[in-house]
Design a protein around this motif. Structure first.
Motif, PDB file in Angstrom:
ATOM      1  N   HIS A   1      26.975  80.367  99.171  1.00 44.34           N
ATOM      2  CA  HIS A   1      26.635  79.105  98.529  1.00 44.34           C
ATOM      3  C   HIS A   1      27.778  78.536  97.703  1.00 44.34           C
ATOM      4  O   HIS A   1      28.035  77.338  97.742  1.00 44.34           O
ATOM      5  N   ALA A   2      28.439  79.399  96.940  1.00 41.51           N
ATOM      6  CA  ALA A   2      29.424  78.894  95.990  1.00 41.51           C
ATOM      7  C   ALA A   2      30.582  78.150  96.667  1.00 41.51           C
ATOM      8  O   ALA A   2      30.831  76.999  96.334  1.00 41.51           O
ATOM      9  N   PRO A   3      31.278  78.745  97.645  1.00 40.12           N
ATOM     10  CA  PRO A   3      32.412  78.022  98.215  1.00 40.12           C
ATOM     11  C   PRO A   3      32.008  76.782  99.006  1.00 40.12           C
ATOM     12  O   PRO A   3      32.713  75.786  98.960  1.00 40.12           O
ATOM     13  N   THR A   4      30.857  76.818  99.717  1.00 48.03           N
ATOM     14  CA  THR A   4      30.531  75.626 100.500  1.00 48.03           C
ATOM     15  C   THR A   4      30.253  74.426  99.613  1.00 48.03           C
ATOM     16  O   THR A   4      30.548  73.309 100.009  1.00 48.03           O
ATOM     17  N   LYS A   5      29.696  74.651  98.440  1.00 45.47           N
ATOM     18  CA  LYS A   5      29.331  73.494  97.629  1.00 45.47           C
ATOM     19  C   LYS A   5      30.367  73.186  96.561  1.00 45.47           C
ATOM     20  O   LYS A   5      30.987  72.124  96.572  1.00 45.47           O
TER      21      LYS A   5
ATOM     22  N   GLY B   1      39.346  70.815  89.246  1.00 48.77           N
ATOM     23  CA  GLY B   1      39.867  72.156  89.014  1.00 48.77           C
ATOM     24  C   GLY B   1      38.785  73.091  88.525  1.00 48.77           C
ATOM     25  O   GLY B   1      38.672  74.236  88.993  1.00 48.77           O
ATOM     26  N   VAL B   2      37.929  72.583  87.608  1.00 46.07           N
ATOM     27  CA  VAL B   2      36.857  73.426  87.077  1.00 46.07           C
ATOM     28  C   VAL B   2      35.884  73.799  88.181  1.00 46.07           C
ATOM     29  O   VAL B   2      35.456  74.954  88.297  1.00 46.07           O
ATOM     30  N   PHE B   3      35.561  72.817  89.053  1.00 48.36           N
ATOM     31  CA  PHE B   3      34.616  73.126  90.125  1.00 48.36           C
ATOM     32  C   PHE B   3      35.195  74.150  91.099  1.00 48.36           C
ATOM     33  O   PHE B   3      34.491  75.059  91.540  1.00 48.36           O
ATOM     34  N   MET B   4      36.477  73.998  91.425  1.00 45.47           N
ATOM     35  CA  MET B   4      37.074  74.970  92.347  1.00 45.47           C
ATOM     36  C   MET B   4      37.067  76.357  91.728  1.00 45.47           C
ATOM     37  O   MET B   4      36.807  77.358  92.394  1.00 45.47           O
ATOM     38  N   PHE B   5      37.346  76.406  90.420  1.00 48.73           N
ATOM     39  CA  PHE B   5      37.357  77.695  89.737  1.00 48.73           C
ATOM     40  C   PHE B   5      35.960  78.305  89.747  1.00 48.73           C
ATOM     41  O   PHE B   5      35.800  79.509  90.016  1.00 48.73           O
ATOM     42  N   ILE B   6      34.937  77.455  89.494  1.00 53.48           N
ATOM     43  CA  ILE B   6      33.563  77.967  89.485  1.00 53.48           C
ATOM     44  C   ILE B   6      33.186  78.486  90.869  1.00 53.48           C
ATOM     45  O   ILE B   6      32.543  79.539  91.005  1.00 53.48           O
TER      46      ILE B   6
ATOM     47  N   ALA C   1      36.319  84.558 101.887  1.00 53.84           N
ATOM     48  CA  ALA C   1      37.371  84.489 100.872  1.00 53.84           C
ATOM     49  C   ALA C   1      38.593  83.769 101.435  1.00 53.84           C
ATOM     50  O   ALA C   1      39.199  82.927 100.765  1.00 53.84           O
ATOM     51  N   LEU C   2      38.940  84.064 102.679  1.00 51.43           N
ATOM     52  CA  LEU C   2      40.111  83.443 103.296  1.00 51.43           C
ATOM     53  C   LEU C   2      39.898  81.935 103.435  1.00 51.43           C
ATOM     54  O   LEU C   2      40.799  81.139 103.152  1.00 51.43           O
ATOM     55  N   ASP C   3      38.680  81.551 103.826  1.00 47.36           N
ATOM     56  CA  ASP C   3      38.359  80.136 103.976  1.00 47.36           C
ATOM     57  C   ASP C   3      38.478  79.409 102.641  1.00 47.36           C
ATOM     58  O   ASP C   3      39.041  78.315 102.552  1.00 47.36           O
ATOM     59  N   THR C   4      37.963  80.052 101.584  1.00 49.53           N
ATOM     60  CA  THR C   4      38.069  79.445 100.265  1.00 49.53           C
ATOM     61  C   THR C   4      39.519  79.335  99.824  1.00 49.53           C
ATOM     62  O   THR C   4      39.919  78.353  99.196  1.00 49.53           O
ATOM     63  N   MET C   5      40.314  80.341 100.187  1.00 51.34           N
ATOM     64  CA  MET C   5      41.740  80.286  99.829  1.00 51.34           C
ATOM     65  C   MET C   5      42.431  79.112 100.525  1.00 51.34           C
ATOM     66  O   MET C   5      43.291  78.458  99.934  1.00 51.34           O
ATOM     67  N   TYR C   6      42.046  78.857 101.764  1.00 51.15           N
ATOM     68  CA  TYR C   6      42.605  77.696 102.466  1.00 51.15           C
ATOM     69  C   TYR C   6      42.354  76.420 101.674  1.00 51.15           C
ATOM     70  O   TYR C   6      43.263  75.615 101.447  1.00 51.15           O
ATOM     71  N   ILE C   7      41.080  76.259 101.253  1.00 46.98           N
ATOM     72  CA  ILE C   7      40.730  75.017 100.556  1.00 46.98           C
ATOM     73  C   ILE C   7      41.464  74.941  99.228  1.00 46.98           C
ATOM     74  O   ILE C   7      41.966  73.885  98.835  1.00 46.98           O
ATOM     75  N   ASN C   8      41.568  76.083  98.531  1.00 45.98           N
ATOM     76  CA  ASN C   8      42.289  76.071  97.266  1.00 45.98           C
ATOM     77  C   ASN C   8      43.756  75.713  97.457  1.00 45.98           C
ATOM     78  O   ASN C   8      44.350  75.023  96.629  1.00 45.98           O
TER      79      ASN C   8
ATOM     80  N   THR D   1      33.395  74.288  95.922  1.00 49.70           N
ATOM     81  CA  THR D   1      34.777  74.052  96.313  1.00 49.70           C
ATOM     82  C   THR D   1      34.936  72.710  97.023  1.00 49.70           C
ATOM     83  O   THR D   1      35.934  72.019  96.835  1.00 49.70           O
ATOM     84  N   THR D   2      33.927  72.331  97.808  1.00 51.59           N
ATOM     85  CA  THR D   2      34.013  71.043  98.493  1.00 51.59           C
ATOM     86  C   THR D   2      34.046  69.899  97.489  1.00 51.59           C
ATOM     87  O   THR D   2      34.854  68.970  97.609  1.00 51.59           O
ATOM     88  N   LEU D   3      33.159  69.964  96.496  1.00 50.84           N
ATOM     89  CA  LEU D   3      33.164  68.895  95.492  1.00 50.84           C
ATOM     90  C   LEU D   3      34.454  68.929  94.686  1.00 50.84           C
ATOM     91  O   LEU D   3      35.004  67.879  94.343  1.00 50.84           O
ATOM     92  N   GLY D   4      34.949  70.124  94.395  1.00 47.29           N
ATOM     93  CA  GLY D   4      36.187  70.243  93.644  1.00 47.29           C
ATOM     94  C   GLY D   4      37.331  69.544  94.337  1.00 47.29           C
ATOM     95  O   GLY D   4      38.055  68.746  93.743  1.00 47.29           O
ATOM     96  N   ILE D   5      37.466  69.808  95.645  1.00 53.77           N
ATOM     97  CA  ILE D   5      38.579  69.193  96.361  1.00 53.77           C
ATOM     98  C   ILE D   5      38.363  67.690  96.494  1.00 53.77           C
ATOM     99  O   ILE D   5      39.318  66.912  96.434  1.00 53.77           O
ATOM    100  N   ALA D   6      37.085  67.261  96.610  1.00 54.64           N
ATOM    101  CA  ALA D   6      36.817  65.824  96.667  1.00 54.64           C
ATOM    102  C   ALA D   6      37.277  65.150  95.387  1.00 54.64           C
ATOM    103  O   ALA D   6      37.878  64.068  95.427  1.00 54.64           O
ATOM    104  N   CYS D   7      37.021  65.790  94.235  1.00 52.57           N
ATOM    105  CA  CYS D   7      37.454  65.212  92.950  1.00 52.57           C
ATOM    106  C   CYS D   7      38.967  65.108  92.887  1.00 52.57           C
ATOM    107  O   CYS D   7      39.521  64.082  92.461  1.00 52.57           O
ATOM    108  N   ILE D   8      39.659  66.165  93.299  1.00 54.74           N
ATOM    109  CA  ILE D   8      41.118  66.160  93.216  1.00 54.74           C
ATOM    110  C   ILE D   8      41.702  65.080  94.142  1.00 54.74           C
ATOM    111  O   ILE D   8      42.630  64.348  93.777  1.00 54.74           O
ATOM    112  N   LEU D   9      41.122  64.949  95.327  1.00 56.43           N
ATOM    113  CA  LEU D   9      41.617  63.929  96.257  1.00 56.43           C
ATOM    114  C   LEU D   9      41.314  62.526  95.746  1.00 56.43           C
ATOM    115  O   LEU D   9      42.112  61.602  95.949  1.00 56.43           O
ATOM    116  N   LEU D  10      40.179  62.364  95.063  1.00 60.49           N
ATOM    117  CA  LEU D  10      39.863  61.066  94.463  1.00 60.49           C
ATOM    118  C   LEU D  10      40.889  60.716  93.394  1.00 60.49           C
ATOM    119  O   LEU D  10      41.373  59.568  93.317  1.00 60.49           O
TER     120      LEU D  10
END
Lengths: 125, 168, 89
Positions: A38-42, A17-22, C36-43, A44-53
């Motif tokens: 840079h921010a969403p590609t890295k 959650g913290v990573f997705m927020f960051i 932003a839309l792509d990030t919203m999808y992932i969120n 957010t990807t790790l954030g969702i990986a943590c949540i799925l783990l």
């Protein structure tokens, strides 16, 4: 035993959650489009990986069998995140969106847009 | 369907077959015998049907090294995230982003794709564009101190092992 | 404890979604909005997985997977569209 597992799951969830927020904070705070990529590609990807783990651990313990189908989403996102970033960068270059004033390599924007080789940097090879 | 020389009739695309099999089992979240049989059937027949569509098949020359590369990338993704998180939360005026051009040594398309994806996922770099002759990769970096050092690090950390793995 | 953690993470992700929405609204360029839309999808995938955890069922997994795939396809379709004015070349 249950308490420890719950603690581990909660830790992973919080980390994710913290990573997705960051990642989202980066999306707003960073100064120009190219840095914003840079921010969403890295993060957010790790954030969702943590949540799925966390979800994997939780359902594996709960059902007594290994639950791994969450990894499919992780795998899919790991493969698609760079592709998305690359496509957005490509369109940004195509539309001649400027980088931040102080960023380096402004001379590379024009050759990159035309998919040509950089002209004055040949001696690097 | 015509079969090219040097290709196995039974498994024309071994990597794709393995991937299909694993994804089928993951999707059904089971190791039941029936699903293993069905997955194996799909993993063998689908590549047979589509093999004429894909001209060249990638091959992994060194599986051990490929696994080590995978672990390295995973570790770098983890550290990259802490680094990016720190940069996102620190003051913005300290940031010095920029664009660099990386000369490519890998020639195969799969190699370039993997290299570009790897640097997009790892510390502070996103691949933006590739030159038409496949000699240069344009990379945007979040924070550059020294362009040449960054290029050299990317080249020897990711490109060299990839080149060895794919054998090109 | 777990339900508390789930609540906290759900709040964090919702806040992240609102921040993304802010970028989606102000975003100076089209690319910013796509990002932003792509990030919203992932969120939202994360939010669905969280809801599955909260309910204790893995039924929502398929929904999350579908959103992941649709998100990728729609982002690349949008990029293709603004790049060439055409989705299928």
């Amino acid at each position: 035993m249950d308490y420890i597992i719950e603690a581990i799951v909660a830790c992973f969830l919080l980390l994710g959650g913290v990573f997705m927020f960051i990642g989202s904070v980066g999306l707003v705070r960073l100064p120009d489009l190219y840095t914003r990529l840079h921010a969403p590609t890295k993060a957010t990807t790790l954030g969702i990986a943590c949540i799925l783990l966390a979800s994997t651990i939780m359902f594996s313990i709960k059902n007594g069998t290994l639950s791994v189908h969450e990894w499919l989403i992780t795998l899919f996102l790991l493969i698609t995140a760079p592709v998305t970033a690359n496509m957005i960068a490509k369109t940004a270059l195509h539309h001649e969106i400027k980088m931040l004033k102080r960023s380096k390599g402004h001379d590379l924007m024009e050759p990159a847009r035309h998919r040509a080789a950089p002209c004055q940097k040949k001696e690097q090879e | 369907m015509t079969q090219r020389k040097g290709k196995s009739r039974f498994l024309p695309m071994p990597i794709h077959s393995l991937l299909l099999f694993v994804v089928w089992l993951l999707l059904n979240n089971t190791l039941a015998f029936g699903h293993i049989v069905l997955g194996a059937f799909l993993a063998i027949t689908i590549p047979m049907l589509v093999t004429s569509l894909a001209p060249e098949q990638p091959s992994i020359k060194k599986p051990g090294l490929a696994f080590r590369y995978f672990m390295l990338v995973m570790w770098d993704i983890l550290t990259a995230n802490f680094e990016v998180a720190r940069k996102v939360l620190s003051p913005m005026n300290k940031l010095s982003p920029g664009m660099v051009a990386v000369p490519l040594d890998i020639k195969s398309e799969l190699g370039i794709t993997l290299f570009a994806s790897t640097i997009s996922l790892t510390p502070g770099t996103v691949s933006a564009e590739i030159s038409e002759d496949k000699q240069w990769l344009y990379v945007h970096a979040l924070d550059i101190d020294d362009e040449q050092a960054l290029i050299d690090e990317m080249k020897q950390r990711y490109e060299a092992p990839l080149k060895e793995i794919l054998g090109c | 404890m777990l339900s508390f953690a789930i609540t906290v993470v759900a709040v964090l992700i919702s806040a992240a979604l609102f921040i993304n929405l802010w970028r989606l609204i102000i975003g100076p360029t089209v690319q910013d909005r796509i990002l932003a839309l792509d990030t919203m999808y992932i969120n939202s995938i994360a939010l669905i997985v969280l809801y599955g955890l909260h309910e204790g069922t893995s039924l929502y997994f398929e929904a999350a997977l579908l959103i992941a795939m649709l998100g990728f396809v729609s982002t690349s379709a949008l990029c293709k569209y603004i790049l060439r004015g055409d989705i299928i070349e």
